[in-house]
Design a protein around this motif. Structure first.
Motif, PDB file in Angstrom:
ATOM      1  N   MET A 128     -18.087  -3.968 -43.505  1.00 14.93           N
ATOM      2  CA  MET A 128     -17.274  -4.314 -42.350  1.00 14.93           C
ATOM      3  C   MET A 128     -16.609  -3.067 -41.776  1.00 14.93           C
ATOM      4  N   LEU A 129     -15.911  -2.316 -42.606  1.00 15.16           N
ATOM      5  CA  LEU A 129     -15.235  -1.096 -42.187  1.00 15.16           C
ATOM      6  C   LEU A 129     -15.885   0.092 -42.882  1.00 15.16           C
ATOM      7  N   VAL A 133      -9.257   3.951 -47.307  1.00 15.56           N
ATOM      8  CA  VAL A 133      -8.176   4.604 -48.057  1.00 15.56           C
ATOM      9  C   VAL A 133      -6.958   4.872 -47.172  1.00 15.56           C
ATOM     10  N   PRO A 134      -7.125   5.442 -45.972  1.00 15.67           N
ATOM     11  CA  PRO A 134      -5.928   5.623 -45.132  1.00 15.67           C
ATOM     12  C   PRO A 134      -5.254   4.304 -44.751  1.00 15.67           C
ATOM     13  N   LEU A 135      -6.058   3.283 -44.460  1.00 13.36           N
ATOM     14  CA  LEU A 135      -5.470   1.979 -44.149  1.00 13.36           C
ATOM     15  C   LEU A 135      -4.738   1.410 -45.350  1.00 13.36           C
ATOM     16  N   TRP A 136      -5.331   1.556 -46.532  1.00  8.96           N
ATOM     17  CA  TRP A 136      -4.687   1.064 -47.745  1.00  8.96           C
ATOM     18  C   TRP A 136      -3.357   1.780 -47.980  1.00  8.96           C
ATOM     19  N   LEU A 137      -3.353   3.101 -47.816  1.00 11.86           N
ATOM     20  CA  LEU A 137      -2.119   3.861 -48.016  1.00 11.86           C
ATOM     21  C   LEU A 137      -1.043   3.452 -47.021  1.00 11.86           C
ATOM     22  N   LEU A 167      -0.834   0.482 -45.355  1.00 11.54           N
ATOM     23  CA  LEU A 167      -0.435  -0.914 -45.512  1.00 11.54           C
ATOM     24  C   LEU A 167       0.244  -1.202 -46.846  1.00 11.54           C
ATOM     25  N   ALA A 168      -0.255  -0.624 -47.916  1.00 13.54           N
ATOM     26  CA  ALA A 168       0.259  -0.955 -49.247  1.00 13.54           C
ATOM     27  C   ALA A 168       1.430  -0.094 -49.674  1.00 13.54           C
ATOM     28  N   ILE A 169       1.529   1.121 -49.128  1.00 10.13           N
ATOM     29  CA  ILE A 169       2.602   2.015 -49.551  1.00 10.13           C
ATOM     30  C   ILE A 169       3.515   2.405 -48.390  1.00 10.13           C
ATOM     31  N   GLY A 170       2.924   2.844 -47.271  1.00 12.83           N
ATOM     32  CA  GLY A 170       3.728   3.349 -46.155  1.00 12.83           C
ATOM     33  C   GLY A 170       4.639   2.312 -45.522  1.00 12.83           C
ATOM     34  N   LEU A 171       4.069   1.218 -45.043  1.00 12.30           N
ATOM     35  CA  LEU A 171       4.862   0.182 -44.385  1.00 12.30           C
ATOM     36  C   LEU A 171       5.902  -0.438 -45.318  1.00 12.30           C
ATOM     37  N   PRO A 172       5.545  -0.802 -46.563  1.00 10.14           N
ATOM     38  CA  PRO A 172       6.580  -1.330 -47.458  1.00 10.14           C
ATOM     39  C   PRO A 172       7.667  -0.302 -47.798  1.00 10.14           C
ATOM     40  N   LEU A 186      -7.367  -5.375 -48.156  1.00 13.88           N
ATOM     41  CA  LEU A 186      -6.546  -4.959 -47.022  1.00 13.88           C
ATOM     42  C   LEU A 186      -5.905  -6.156 -46.329  1.00 13.88           C
ATOM     43  N   LEU A 187      -6.654  -7.234 -46.149  1.00 16.24           N
ATOM     44  CA  LEU A 187      -6.099  -8.431 -45.513  1.00 16.24           C
ATOM     45  C   LEU A 187      -4.992  -9.051 -46.357  1.00 16.24           C
ATOM     46  N   LEU A 188      -5.167  -9.058 -47.678  1.00 17.28           N
ATOM     47  CA  LEU A 188      -4.136  -9.587 -48.557  1.00 17.28           C
ATOM     48  C   LEU A 188      -2.853  -8.769 -48.453  1.00 17.28           C
ATOM     49  N   VAL A 189      -2.975  -7.452 -48.482  1.00 21.21           N
ATOM     50  CA  VAL A 189      -1.801  -6.587 -48.371  1.00 21.21           C
ATOM     51  C   VAL A 189      -1.168  -6.732 -46.989  1.00 21.21           C
ATOM     52  N   LEU A 190      -1.982  -6.850 -45.961  1.00 20.74           N
ATOM     53  CA  LEU A 190      -1.452  -7.043 -44.611  1.00 20.74           C
ATOM     54  C   LEU A 190      -0.651  -8.341 -44.541  1.00 20.74           C
TER      55      LEU A 190
END
Length: 157
Positions: A27-28, A34-38, A40-45, A103-107
């Protein structure tokens, strides 16, 4: 017959006519995951946690719950990722969505509009009384059994 195998995603090798699986669709691109994960999972929280700490809001408890859950899930995925990835392995013959699902779960957990972490925290807090009462019963039963065994051992000596 070779047309059928090509439509199914297989290629016929010329020298030995072996069928090999074509790479599955993703899909992606992996370079974006990896940048999206970082983010969504670390930066935004992290930003939301710091904001909750600065304003001394009630969300501090929610974000503490998120970071505890993040640590526990990281530990669990280290040991049990093979088990979680089994259904995605089956799906990977058609489309590879393992990382996109993460990614969707973390989002869902951290996005301010839905804040799934708050839903999860409320669910855990509402079920904690039931778990606590069941756990207390089992601990009392175990303590009584251990005490009886201890008394039995002391009477023999």
């Amino acid at each position: 017959s070779s047309r059928f195998w090509l439509q199914q995603g297989f290629r016929l090798g010329e020298p030995d006519l072996q069928r090999t699986r074509c790479p599955c669709r993703v899909m992606l691109p992996y370079i974006l995951i990896v940048p999206l994960w970082l983010c969504l999972a670390i930066g935004l929280p992290l930003v939301q946690t710091l904001h909750a700490l600065q304003t001394k809001s009630e969300d501090r408890k929610m974000w503490l719950f998120y970071w505890v859950l993040y640590c526990l899930s990281s530990w669990a995925m280290y040991y049990f990722e093979w088990l979680v990835s089994i259904p995605f392995f089956v799906l990977s013959f058609y489309v590879d969505i393992y990382y996109e699902t993460q990614l969707l779960l973390v989002l869902w957990l951290v996005f301010p509009k839905c804040l799934g972490i708050k839903v999860l925290q409320d669910m855990v807090e509402s079920q904690s009384a039931v778990v606590k009462s069941l756990g207390a019963e089992h601990v009392k039963d175990f303590a009584k059994l251990a005490y009886d065994k201890f008394l039995e051992l002391t009477k023999k000596h």
